[in-house]
Enzyme design. Structure first.
Site, PDB file in Angstrom:
ATOM      1  N   SER A  32       0.716  -1.130   0.043  1.00 53.21           N
ATOM      2  CA  SER A  32       0.012  -0.040  -0.053  1.00 53.21           C
ATOM      3  C   SER A  32       0.764   1.211   0.146  1.00 53.21           C
ATOM      4  CB  SER A  32      -0.911   0.101   1.103  1.00 53.21           C
ATOM      5  OG  SER A  32      -0.038   0.300   2.412  1.00 53.21           O
ATOM      6  N   LYS A  83       7.713   0.404  -0.274  1.00 53.97           N
ATOM      7  CA  LYS A  83       8.271  -0.213  -1.296  1.00 53.97           C
ATOM      8  C   LYS A  83       9.292   0.312  -2.072  1.00 53.97           C
ATOM      9  CE  LYS A  83       3.937   1.279  -3.520  1.00 53.97           C
ATOM     10  NZ  LYS A  83       3.840   2.124  -2.560  1.00 53.97           N
ATOM     11  N   GLU A 141       6.839   2.756  -9.413  1.00 49.63           N
ATOM     12  CA  GLU A 141       5.522   3.263  -9.744  1.00 49.63           C
ATOM     13  C   GLU A 141       4.708   2.395 -10.921  1.00 49.63           C
ATOM     14  OE1 GLU A 141       3.816   4.907  -7.549  1.00 49.63           O
ATOM     15  OE2 GLU A 141       5.291   6.085  -6.576  1.00 49.63           O
ATOM     16  N   ALA A 142       5.082   1.094 -11.130  1.00 48.84           N
ATOM     17  CA  ALA A 142       4.655   0.130 -11.947  1.00 48.84           C
ATOM     18  C   ALA A 142       3.099   0.053 -12.242  1.00 48.84           C
ATOM     19  CB  ALA A 142       4.953  -1.205 -11.717  1.00 48.84           C
TER      20      ALA A 142
END
Ligand code: ZN
Length: 206
Positions: free
Chosen positions: A21, A26, A95-96
């Site tokens: 999230s 990440k 930010e894939a």
């Protein structure tokens, strides 16, 4: 297992996906892996969607301002062209979730060409639905890491990002005051509360 790959003389191509999230760390995890690859003298290239200009045009920046140089790209074909034939060992993609499904094929092609591809992105959108190409990337990945923020309501591990401002656009770039990480239970309550508010607002306006 990922740590053991650093410094291997023969590195088979592979795809690693780091998802979670908002505020789950990440991007920090992506930056950490890329920095370690650089220390191991591997050639590293990082792409991010041109749409994500929150903090910096040219850098991948996490919420805690840890950063690393990156190239903003408009589409996945630009990743393919930019990544192949330049001797890169490791390709990072941040930010894939903002790319389309063609990212799946691009990641596979890079991995088959012997590159280590590390992808970071939001697994779910603000309604808790799988986001963009992420579910497919998770399926084809050699290794998946799901990282978690902390629920701001109860302190459990967070599950999803709840949007605090009223917008129905799936793509809305996150700042700390626009989203809150919530656990599954608190997320469910928050969505129900939003629906009640929307209904009462509609009744009021009719
Ligand atoms: Zn909670």
């Amino acid at each position: 297992m990922i740590e053991n790959l650093i410094g291997e003389t023969h590195r088979p191509g592979r795809i690693e996906v780091v998802c979670g999230s908002m505020f789950s760390g990440k991007t920090e995890e992506l930056i950490r892996r890329l920095k370690r690859a650089k220390i191991a003298r591997q050639q590293v290239m990082i792409f991010k969607p041109a749409i994500d200009t929150r903090y910096s045009e040219e850098k991948v920046v996490s919420h805690d301002h840890n950063c690393i140089d990156s190239t903003p790209v408009k589409d996945t074909q630009t990743i393919l062209k930019g990544a192949q034939g330049h001797g890169y060992d490791v390709i990072g993609i941040d930010e894939a979730q903002f790319f389309d499904d063609s990212l799946v094929d691009v990641c596979n092609r890079l991995a088959y060409n012997g590159m280590r591809v590390i992808v970071a992105g939001l697994d779910m959108d603000y309604l808790g639905q799988p986001f963009g190409p992420m579910p497919k990337l998770l399926a084809i990945a050699d290794e998946v890491t799901k990282v978690h923020a902390i629920c701001v309501k109860c302190g459990s591990l967070a599950y999803a990002s709840h949007r605090l401002v009223k917008s129905h656009a799936q793509v809305m770039l996150g700042e700390k005051d626009e989203y809150e990480p919530l656990c599954r239970e608190c997320f469910k309550k928050a969505l129900e509360e939003d629906q009640r508010n929307a209904r009462s607002k509609n009744l009021f306006e009719e």
